[in-house]
Motif scaffolding. Structure first.
Motif, PDB file in Angstrom:
ATOM      1  N   GLN A  95       3.770   5.327  -1.203  1.00  0.00           N
ATOM      2  CA  GLN A  95       4.696   5.259  -0.067  1.00  0.00           C
ATOM      3  C   GLN A  95       4.461   4.047   0.828  1.00  0.00           C
ATOM      4  OE1 GLN A  95       4.871   8.966   2.102  1.00  0.00           O
ATOM      5  NE2 GLN A  95       5.062  10.203   0.250  1.00  0.00           N
ATOM      6  N   LEU A  96       3.222   3.598   0.906  1.00  0.00           N
ATOM      7  CA  LEU A  96       2.887   2.498   1.813  1.00  0.00           C
ATOM      8  C   LEU A  96       2.486   1.221   1.082  1.00  0.00           C
ATOM      9  CD1 LEU A  96       0.753   4.549   4.386  1.00  0.00           C
ATOM     10  CD2 LEU A  96       3.214   4.084   4.452  1.00  0.00           C
ATOM     11  N   GLU A 155      -3.314   1.916  -1.093  1.00  0.00           N
ATOM     12  CA  GLU A 155      -4.052   3.182  -1.022  1.00  0.00           C
ATOM     13  C   GLU A 155      -5.078   3.203   0.089  1.00  0.00           C
ATOM     14  OE1 GLU A 155      -7.846   2.915  -4.009  1.00  0.00           O
ATOM     15  OE2 GLU A 155      -5.976   3.707  -4.847  1.00  0.00           O
ATOM     16  N   ARG A 160      -0.811   8.965  -2.404  1.00  0.00           N
ATOM     17  CA  ARG A 160       0.415   8.971  -1.607  1.00  0.00           C
ATOM     18  C   ARG A 160       0.565   7.661  -0.831  1.00  0.00           C
ATOM     19  NH1 ARG A 160       2.406  14.523   0.957  1.00  0.00           N
ATOM     20  NH2 ARG A 160       1.940  14.982  -1.213  1.00  0.00           N
ATOM     21  N   ALA A 161      -0.541   7.138  -0.299  1.00  0.00           N
ATOM     22  CA  ALA A 161      -0.482   5.861   0.426  1.00  0.00           C
ATOM     23  C   ALA A 161      -0.099   4.715  -0.503  1.00  0.00           C
ATOM     24  CB  ALA A 161      -1.834   5.581   1.086  1.00  0.00           C
ATOM     25  N   ARG A 162      -0.588   4.759  -1.714  1.00  0.00           N
ATOM     26  CA  ARG A 162      -0.217   3.729  -2.695  1.00  0.00           C
ATOM     27  C   ARG A 162       1.271   3.766  -2.991  1.00  0.00           C
ATOM     28  NH1 ARG A 162      -1.729   4.986  -8.657  1.00  0.00           N
ATOM     29  NH2 ARG A 162       0.238   6.094  -8.365  1.00  0.00           N
ATOM     30  N   ARG A 192      -4.634   2.607   3.031  1.00  0.00           N
ATOM     31  CA  ARG A 192      -3.999   3.062   4.269  1.00  0.00           C
ATOM     32  C   ARG A 192      -3.882   4.586   4.334  1.00  0.00           C
ATOM     33  NH1 ARG A 192       1.476  -0.248   5.001  1.00  0.00           N
ATOM     34  NH2 ARG A 192       1.521   1.035   6.899  1.00  0.00           N
ATOM     35  N   TYR A 193      -4.622   5.306   3.485  1.00  0.00           N
ATOM     36  CA  TYR A 193      -4.520   6.771   3.469  1.00  0.00           C
ATOM     37  C   TYR A 193      -4.895   7.390   4.805  1.00  0.00           C
ATOM     38  CZ  TYR A 193      -9.616   7.405   3.154  1.00  0.00           C
ATOM     39  OH  TYR A 193     -10.949   7.415   3.410  1.00  0.00           O
ATOM     40  N   GLU A 222      -3.802   6.701   7.582  1.00  0.00           N
ATOM     41  CA  GLU A 222      -2.604   6.875   8.401  1.00  0.00           C
ATOM     42  C   GLU A 222      -2.018   8.277   8.235  1.00  0.00           C
ATOM     43  OE1 GLU A 222       0.187   3.619   8.004  1.00  0.00           O
ATOM     44  OE2 GLU A 222      -1.460   2.197   7.691  1.00  0.00           O
ATOM     45  N   PHE A 223      -2.179   8.849   7.052  1.00  0.00           N
ATOM     46  CA  PHE A 223      -1.731  10.223   6.838  1.00  0.00           C
ATOM     47  C   PHE A 223      -2.673  11.207   7.541  1.00  0.00           C
ATOM     48  CE2 PHE A 223       0.148   8.090   3.077  1.00  0.00           C
ATOM     49  CZ  PHE A 223       1.472   8.424   3.297  1.00  0.00           C
ATOM     50  N   LEU A 226      -4.376  11.695  -0.935  1.00  0.00           N
ATOM     51  CA  LEU A 226      -3.783  10.874   0.114  1.00  0.00           C
ATOM     52  C   LEU A 226      -3.796   9.400  -0.257  1.00  0.00           C
ATOM     53  CD1 LEU A 226      -5.068  12.606   3.371  1.00  0.00           C
ATOM     54  CD2 LEU A 226      -2.864  12.844   2.236  1.00  0.00           C
ATOM     55  N   ARG A 227      -4.801   8.975  -0.985  1.00  0.00           N
ATOM     56  CA  ARG A 227      -4.812   7.588  -1.467  1.00  0.00           C
ATOM     57  C   ARG A 227      -3.637   7.350  -2.420  1.00  0.00           C
ATOM     58  NH1 ARG A 227      -9.039   4.156  -0.729  1.00  0.00           N
ATOM     59  NH2 ARG A 227     -10.904   4.977   0.305  1.00  0.00           N
TER      60      ARG A 227
END
Length: 260
Positions: free
Chosen positions: A202-203, A206, A198-200, A208-209, A211-212, A195-196
């Motif tokens: 997409q957002l 990292e 993916r946050a890096r 902000r993981y 939020e997922f 998730l980190r």
């Protein structure tokens, strides 16, 4: 509820951390004798000491690289008499088609996909000779909820789902049950890492993981214990008529196909 597993022997691969360690604790709580397999000897020995002290069960450990040639056969030669095999080792890298190159893709499949198949082949022979046994494959819901950003894993998991169904569809003729379990996100270090990433991507951050995680059912990932308890039930005589199926535990995410 008594699961009827006391005294049964269970071999778990990838047992040194995460879901694997949770599985070891859950089966030890039922009074099972354990064989724990992973690459990390230190992690295995620490878990061995914990389980023996807390539950008074026999725990053997085997530090082994299951991608090494002949490793599955050697493992079965030493421990082929176990009642229950849980394939759990391996983690396929996250990322899209271009961020997971051929080398990383093959390495991930070598342990999780081919590793499951090789270990199952070796132990199935032993179980067939005795006319009994249970094989549980920890797969992952990505195999049925296709994920562009986890393409190597979603494809590998789908293959393992087909493998589990194909083998488990006839395995009861040999007295063996074969099943797959598809956890969704589970609260482990691996899921946080994914998730980190993916946050890096997409957002742009990292950190902000979370939020997922907030978008998951109940605003959280599954607890390891929730997944491990399902494995215990499926391995038990209370699930004696279950084979050739995949059981999904993801808070309903795979079944939720709503547009919004």
């Amino acid at each position: 509820m008594d699961m009827g597993l006391r005294g049964k022997s269970v071999l778990i691969t990838g047992a040194s951390q995460g879901i694997g360690a949770g599985l070891a604790r859950a089966f030890a709580r039922e009074g099972c004798q354990l064989v724990l397999v992973a690459r990390s000897a230190d992690g295995l020995q620490a878990l061995q000491a914990e389980l023996q002290a807390q539950y008074g069960v026999q725990v053997a450990v085997q530090a082994r690289d299951l991608t090494a040639p002949g490793s599955a056969e050697q493992l079965a030669a030493a421990w082929g008499g176990v009642d229950i095999l849980v394939n759990n080792a391996g983690g396929i890298p996250a990322g899209d088609l271009w961020s997971v190159d051929a080398t990383r893709w093959r390495a991930g499949w070598e342990l999780k996909v081919m590793g499951y198949i090789d270990v199952t082949r070796a132990f199935y022979r032993c179980m067939r000779e005795r006319g009994q046994g249970v094989i549980l494959n920890n797969i992952g819901s990505g195999g049925e909820s296709y994920d562009f950003d986890y393409i190597a894993g979603t494809t590998g998991n789908a293959a393992l789902m087909a493998f589990s169904r194909a083998l488990g569809g006839r395995s009861l003729r040999d007295g063996i049950r074969v099943l797959g379990v598809n956890p969704g996100p589970v609260a482990t270090a691996r899921i946080e890492q994914m998730l980190r990433l993916r946050a890096r991507d997409q957002l742009g951050d990292e950190a902000r993981y979370g939020e997922f995680l907030a978008k998951l059912p109940r605003g959280r990932a599954a607890h390891v214990e929730e997944v491990a308890d399902l494995f215990v039930f499926l391995a038990s005589p209370r699930s004696a008529y279950t084979s050739g199926v995949i059981v999904t535990i993801d808070g309903g995410m795979t079944s939720s196909k709503a547009i919004a």
